[in-house]
Design an enzyme around this catalytic site. Structure first.
Site, PDB file in Angstrom:
ATOM      1  N   TYR A  42       0.803  -1.280  -0.068  1.00  0.00           N
ATOM      2  CA  TYR A  42       0.001  -0.050   0.085  1.00  0.00           C
ATOM      3  C   TYR A  42       0.926   1.200   0.009  1.00  0.00           C
ATOM      4  O   TYR A  42       0.445   2.320   0.083  1.00  0.00           O
ATOM      5  CB  TYR A  42      -0.908  -0.006   1.215  1.00  0.00           C
ATOM      6  CG  TYR A  42      -2.253   0.911   1.097  1.00  0.00           C
ATOM      7  CD1 TYR A  42      -3.181   0.680   0.272  1.00  0.00           C
ATOM      8  CD2 TYR A  42      -2.345   2.252   1.906  1.00  0.00           C
ATOM      9  CE1 TYR A  42      -4.184   1.376   0.147  1.00  0.00           C
ATOM     10  CE2 TYR A  42      -3.237   2.896   1.782  1.00  0.00           C
ATOM     11  CZ  TYR A  42      -4.169   2.686   0.888  1.00  0.00           C
ATOM     12  OH  TYR A  42      -5.469   3.473   0.883  1.00  0.00           O
TER      13      TYR A  42
ATOM     14  N   LYS B  98      -2.769   9.059   1.683  1.00  0.00           N
ATOM     15  CA  LYS B  98      -3.867   8.790   2.497  1.00  0.00           C
ATOM     16  C   LYS B  98      -3.216   9.621   4.247  1.00  0.00           C
ATOM     17  O   LYS B  98      -3.984  10.274   4.529  1.00  0.00           O
ATOM     18  CB  LYS B  98      -4.303   7.329   2.896  1.00  0.00           C
ATOM     19  CG  LYS B  98      -4.924   6.680   1.860  1.00  0.00           C
ATOM     20  CD  LYS B  98      -6.198   7.297   1.480  1.00  0.00           C
ATOM     21  CE  LYS B  98      -7.114   6.674   0.518  1.00  0.00           C
ATOM     22  NZ  LYS B  98      -7.932   7.351  -0.237  1.00  0.00           N
TER      23      LYS B  98
END
Ligand code: NAP
Length: 257
Positions: free
Chosen positions: A157, A164
């Site tokens: 990720y 994020k």
């Protein structure tokens, strides 16, 4: 129409298909009495977006590639044509180059990094800037979607995790800047849900299976959970909640290694 969001107008971005978290939110908000406007990315999605829009009797459905300032401006011309003011802005947009996520973080090149941060984070600022005068003074709500990879290392990720993390910081700073104008800003941090963009992550199905096996609640959260939390955060029972990132992930975020 009755419901917690009766009389509210909600612009929902990021609808790609029925699985999109944005779509789950749009449907839930419609059921709660909100009037919905939808945006989608480009010509490729137009037919599907228009069909979906009928399901929520959308006031309008308009294209907007958030990497293009002119398209953001055009979206808000459409918004203003229909709504002199509105109440809720849903930012459900993210992008990272699939090839960049396949490799290691250290190998991510400048353009892939720039694009991921531009589309996944800067777009929130750009949309809110255009929306600001239309949201002002209405106890309005801006909501974006994050993931726990912002705070902890989640395999594969990496680039999105950085995006994020920046997104969650942007939520805090925007909340501080806009609170006096009656605009709240929050994020929902969702557990893994099988959507188009999630499926781009390497070995996503394995990740889903592992998450389901480990989740403290013994099953995964889904798009309906995200939509329910979104409705609460954008509704009348959360009028003094701003700047937060709120988890709905069956407790996955409390686990250690
Ligand atoms: P999705 O259905 O694929 O939605 C992502 C949306 O972003 C799509 O509509 C996509 O449009 C749009 N988008 C990408 N680049 C864009 C651009 N330049 N301009 C405008 N729109 C653009 O997947 P999703 O899972 O619902 O994602 C929604 C949000 O939830 C994202 O922020 C994601 O990171 C977040 N989230 C998802 C999960 C999960 O497990 N699914 C978990 C936590 C958080 P196109 O399809 O046309 O590219």
């Amino acid at each position: 129409m009755s419901g917690a969001l009766a009389g509210k107008r909600a612009l929902v971005t990021g609808v790609a298909n029925e699985r999109s978290l944005a779509w789950q939110i749009a449907e839930r908000f419609f059921r709660e009495g909100a009037e919905i406007g939808l945006s989608y990315q480009g010509a490729r999605q137009e037919r599907r977006a228009r069909r979906l829009a009928q399901g929520v009797a959308a006031a309008f459905v308009a294209p907007c590639d958030v990497s293009q300032d002119a398209e953001i401006a055009a979206l808000f011309e459409t918004v203003e044509r229909h709504w002199p003011q509105f109440d809720i802005l849903i930012h459900a947009i993210a992008f990272a180059d699939a090839a960049a996520l396949q490799g290691k973080l250290i190998a991510v090149e400048r353009e892939a990094f720039r694009q991921a941060l531009d589309i996944s984070v800067y777009s929130l600022l750009a949309l809110v800037r255009q929306a600001q005068s239309l949201l002002r003074g209405r106890r309005a709500s801006v909501l974006t979607l994050s993931y726990h990879g912002a705070r902890k290392v989640v395999p594969d990720y990496h680039l999105m995790g950085i995006a994020k993390a920046a997104l969650e910081a942007a939520v805090r700073y925007l909340a501080a800047e806009l609170g006096r104008e009656g605009i709240r800003v929050n994020a929902v941090s969702a557990g893994p849900v099988k959507t188009l963009s999630a499926a781009v992550l390497p070995r996503f199905q394995d990740k889903l299976d592992l998450a389901a096996a480990r989740a403290p609640l013994g099953e995964l959260s889904d798009g309906a959970d995200v939509a329910a939390l979104a409705a609460f955060l954008c509704g009348p029972d959360a009028l003094h909640m701003t700047g937060g990132t709120h988890y709905v992930d069956s407790g996955l975020h409390v686990l250690g290694a």
